[in-house]
Design a protein around this motif. Structure first.
Motif, PDB file in Angstrom:
ATOM      1  N   GLY A 240       6.228  23.779  -1.977  1.00 30.35           N
ATOM      2  CA  GLY A 240       5.985  22.443  -2.522  1.00 30.35           C
ATOM      3  C   GLY A 240       6.552  21.354  -1.636  1.00 30.35           C
ATOM      4  N   SER A 241       7.742  21.588  -1.081  1.00 33.85           N
ATOM      5  CA  SER A 241       8.365  20.599  -0.198  1.00 33.85           C
ATOM      6  C   SER A 241       7.558  20.429   1.084  1.00 33.85           C
ATOM      7  CB  SER A 241       9.799  21.015   0.146  1.00 33.85           C
ATOM      8  OG  SER A 241      10.606  21.046  -1.008  1.00 33.85           O
ATOM      9  N   LEU A 242       7.108  21.551   1.668  1.00 34.69           N
ATOM     10  CA  LEU A 242       6.328  21.487   2.898  1.00 34.69           C
ATOM     11  C   LEU A 242       5.003  20.763   2.664  1.00 34.69           C
ATOM     12  CD1 LEU A 242       5.686  22.276   5.829  1.00 34.69           C
ATOM     13  CD2 LEU A 242       4.846  24.477   4.968  1.00 34.69           C
ATOM     14  N   ALA A 243       4.311  21.126   1.589  1.00 34.36           N
ATOM     15  CA  ALA A 243       3.024  20.491   1.294  1.00 34.36           C
ATOM     16  C   ALA A 243       3.208  19.012   0.999  1.00 34.36           C
ATOM     17  CB  ALA A 243       2.353  21.189   0.116  1.00 34.36           C
ATOM     18  N   GLY A 244       4.235  18.674   0.202  1.00 30.98           N
ATOM     19  CA  GLY A 244       4.469  17.273  -0.127  1.00 30.98           C
ATOM     20  C   GLY A 244       4.761  16.430   1.092  1.00 30.98           C
TER      21      GLY A 244
ATOM     22  N   GLN B  81       3.455  15.277  -6.995  1.00 32.13           N
ATOM     23  CA  GLN B  81       4.383  15.993  -6.131  1.00 32.13           C
ATOM     24  C   GLN B  81       5.003  17.221  -6.815  1.00 32.13           C
ATOM     25  OE1 GLN B  81       7.170  13.208  -4.439  1.00 32.13           O
ATOM     26  NE2 GLN B  81       5.554  11.885  -3.643  1.00 32.13           N
ATOM     27  N   GLN B  82       4.383  17.701  -7.892  1.00 32.03           N
ATOM     28  CA  GLN B  82       4.836  18.912  -8.573  1.00 32.03           C
ATOM     29  C   GLN B  82       3.836  20.035  -8.293  1.00 32.03           C
ATOM     30  OE1 GLN B  82       7.810  19.209 -10.255  1.00 32.03           O
ATOM     31  NE2 GLN B  82       8.168  17.137  -9.489  1.00 32.03           N
ATOM     32  N   LEU B  83       4.345  21.174  -7.795  1.00 29.30           N
ATOM     33  CA  LEU B  83       3.492  22.299  -7.418  1.00 29.30           C
ATOM     34  C   LEU B  83       3.404  23.300  -8.558  1.00 29.30           C
ATOM     35  CD1 LEU B  83       1.962  23.553  -4.921  1.00 29.30           C
ATOM     36  CD2 LEU B  83       4.030  24.903  -4.562  1.00 29.30           C
TER      37      LEU B  83
ATOM     38  N   THR C  73       2.393  13.455   2.463  1.00 28.47           N
ATOM     39  CA  THR C  73       2.976  12.107   2.515  1.00 28.47           C
ATOM     40  C   THR C  73       2.901  11.533   3.919  1.00 28.47           C
ATOM     41  OG1 THR C  73       4.483  12.567   0.673  1.00 28.47           O
ATOM     42  CG2 THR C  73       5.083  10.770   2.159  1.00 28.47           C
ATOM     43  N   ASP C  74       3.239  12.337   4.920  1.00 31.48           N
ATOM     44  CA  ASP C  74       3.162  11.864   6.308  1.00 31.48           C
ATOM     45  C   ASP C  74       1.730  11.464   6.666  1.00 31.48           C
ATOM     46  OD1 ASP C  74       5.844  12.309   6.569  1.00 31.48           O
ATOM     47  OD2 ASP C  74       5.656  14.160   7.728  1.00 31.48           O
ATOM     48  N   HIS C  75       0.774  12.281   6.222  1.00 29.74           N
ATOM     49  CA  HIS C  75      -0.637  11.974   6.508  1.00 29.74           C
ATOM     50  C   HIS C  75      -1.052  10.663   5.847  1.00 29.74           C
ATOM     51  CE1 HIS C  75      -4.982  12.615   7.007  1.00 29.74           C
ATOM     52  NE2 HIS C  75      -5.078  12.232   5.753  1.00 29.74           N
ATOM     53  N   GLU C  76      -0.670  10.484   4.581  1.00 31.76           N
ATOM     54  CA  GLU C  76      -1.079   9.282   3.865  1.00 31.76           C
ATOM     55  C   GLU C  76      -0.415   8.032   4.434  1.00 31.76           C
ATOM     56  OE1 GLU C  76      -0.432  10.070  -0.288  1.00 31.76           O
ATOM     57  OE2 GLU C  76      -2.300  11.240  -0.436  1.00 31.76           O
ATOM     58  N   LYS C  77       0.829   8.164   4.891  1.00 29.72           N
ATOM     59  CA  LYS C  77       1.489   7.022   5.522  1.00 29.72           C
ATOM     60  C   LYS C  77       0.762   6.619   6.801  1.00 29.72           C
ATOM     61  CE  LYS C  77       6.228   7.593   3.820  1.00 29.72           C
ATOM     62  NZ  LYS C  77       7.627   7.929   4.198  1.00 29.72           N
ATOM     63  N   ASP C  78       0.375   7.624   7.595  1.00 28.53           N
ATOM     64  CA  ASP C  78      -0.361   7.332   8.826  1.00 28.53           C
ATOM     65  C   ASP C  78      -1.693   6.664   8.514  1.00 28.53           C
ATOM     66  OD1 ASP C  78       1.656   8.425  10.329  1.00 28.53           O
ATOM     67  OD2 ASP C  78       0.674  10.369  10.605  1.00 28.53           O
TER      68      ASP C  78
ATOM     69  N   LEU D 296       0.818  -1.207   0.000  1.00 25.22           N
ATOM     70  CA  LEU D 296       0.000   0.000   0.000  1.00 25.22           C
ATOM     71  C   LEU D 296       0.855   1.261   0.000  1.00 25.22           C
ATOM     72  CD1 LEU D 296      -2.848  -1.032   2.447  1.00 25.22           C
ATOM     73  CD2 LEU D 296      -3.022  -0.715  -0.015  1.00 25.22           C
ATOM     74  N   LYS D 297       2.027   1.189   0.622  1.00 20.34           N
ATOM     75  CA  LYS D 297       2.906   2.354   0.643  1.00 20.34           C
ATOM     76  C   LYS D 297       3.406   2.724  -0.746  1.00 20.34           C
ATOM     77  CE  LYS D 297       4.761   2.310   5.356  1.00 20.34           C
ATOM     78  NZ  LYS D 297       5.965   2.058   6.179  1.00 20.34           N
ATOM     79  N   GLU D 298       3.340   1.767  -1.692  1.00 22.06           N
ATOM     80  CA  GLU D 298       3.805   2.039  -3.038  1.00 22.06           C
ATOM     81  C   GLU D 298       2.776   2.800  -3.861  1.00 22.06           C
ATOM     82  OE1 GLU D 298       4.794  -1.676  -4.728  1.00 22.06           O
ATOM     83  OE2 GLU D 298       6.604  -1.966  -3.561  1.00 22.06           O
ATOM     84  N   ALA D 299       1.564   2.912  -3.356  1.00 20.75           N
ATOM     85  CA  ALA D 299       0.521   3.599  -4.123  1.00 20.75           C
ATOM     86  C   ALA D 299       0.894   5.056  -4.357  1.00 20.75           C
ATOM     87  CB  ALA D 299      -0.803   3.510  -3.383  1.00 20.75           C
ATOM     88  N   PRO D 300       0.590   5.593  -5.534  1.00 21.95           N
ATOM     89  CA  PRO D 300       0.912   6.999  -5.796  1.00 21.95           C
ATOM     90  C   PRO D 300       0.183   7.922  -4.831  1.00 21.95           C
ATOM     91  CG  PRO D 300       0.226   5.845  -7.803  1.00 21.95           C
ATOM     92  CD  PRO D 300      -0.071   4.946  -6.657  1.00 21.95           C
ATOM     93  N   ASN D 301       0.837   9.010  -4.456  1.00 21.51           N
ATOM     94  CA  ASN D 301       0.161  10.006  -3.647  1.00 21.51           C
ATOM     95  C   ASN D 301      -1.005  10.594  -4.424  1.00 21.51           C
ATOM     96  OD1 ASN D 301       1.926   9.729  -1.521  1.00 21.51           O
ATOM     97  ND2 ASN D 301       3.226  11.434  -2.150  1.00 21.51           N
ATOM     98  N   GLN D 302      -2.091  10.896  -3.716  1.00 22.20           N
ATOM     99  CA  GLN D 302      -3.241  11.510  -4.339  1.00 22.20           C
ATOM    100  C   GLN D 302      -2.891  12.938  -4.752  1.00 22.20           C
ATOM    101  OE1 GLN D 302      -6.621  11.233  -1.817  1.00 22.20           O
ATOM    102  NE2 GLN D 302      -8.064  12.062  -3.300  1.00 22.20           N
TER     103      GLN D 302
END
Length: 219
Positions: free
Chosen positions: A182-186, A68-70, A190-195, A42-48
């Motif tokens: 972009g780095s902060l948002a990404g 992950q591009q702003l 990512t941290d939220h989706e991992k949790d 599941l961790k391999e799934a692309p970020n939304q």
């Protein structure tokens, strides 16, 4: 595997094959087990993909975060800042200033904290109306960014008219460059989706395995 691609897996009879796009470019550790390592898969799934809505008291900006591009969105017919949006209907007013030779004079000052609050709420309603009606914006989640009091007010005003993400960046980001933003948002997303993924997998047991596998896309 440290490259983009697909994770493919099938049952022993070969009558069902499932795949999951892999977006990670990080090294994935090999694990050997009697069943699928769902957490790693599941961790391999692309970020939304998301929209980012930067809110100030008197201004706003919209960004698109895809793969992950702003990108800053140029929105035609945008209401602009608070003064542009409210115009002569602005209740907060402004400080009237008149200069004459040898002296400066200040006239009526009708700005009050309450009137500013009313203007801000009306301004946010205009932003909500604009975003909800813009056909160029799809229904991807919107991550709010700004001071906590601004985000709280906007969330109350928006109600259920916008697809607001349950992720937010509760600080002013006006001092950040586009790259830093972009780095902060990404990282926040990512941290939220991992949790969220960890919570999903922690809730799995052998009786739920086949149900959860339906989340994957048939090949």
């Amino acid at each position: 595997m440290p490259y983009r691609g697909l994770s493919i897996f099938a049952n022993l009879d070969g009558d069902e094959i499932l795949y999951l796009p892999r977006n990670s470019v990080q090294t994935v550790h090999l694990s050997v087990a009697g069943g699928p390592d769902l957490l790693s898969i599941l961790k391999e799934a692309p970020n939304q993909d998301y929209y980012l809505l930067q809110l100030e008291q008197t201004d706003f900006s919209v960004y698109s975060l895809e793969e992950q591009q702003l990108t800053t969105l140029k929105l035609p017919d945008s209401p602009g800042n608070l003064t542009d949006a409210l115009g002569t209907e602005k209740r907060g007013g402004s400080l009237n200033y008149k200069a004459t030779p040898g002296q400066s004079q200040y006239h009526g000052h009708n700005e009050t904290s309450r009137e500013k609050d009313i203007d801000q709420e009306r301004y946010y309603r205009i932003i909500v109306d604009f975003l909800a009606a813009d056909p160029k914006l799809d229904n991807r989640p919107i991550v709010l960014m700004g001071l906590p009091q601004n985000l709280t007010l906007f969330t109350q005003v928006a109600g259920n008219r916008l697809n607001l993400a349950d992720i937010s960046i509760r600080r002013s980001v006006t001092d950040l460059s586009p790259k830093e933003l972009g780095s902060l948002a990404g990282k926040t997303i990512t941290d939220h989706e991992k949790d969220a993924t960890s919570r999903d997998v922690a809730g799995l047991d052998t009786h739920r395995l086949l149900t959860e596998m339906a989340r994957f896309v048939p090949l």
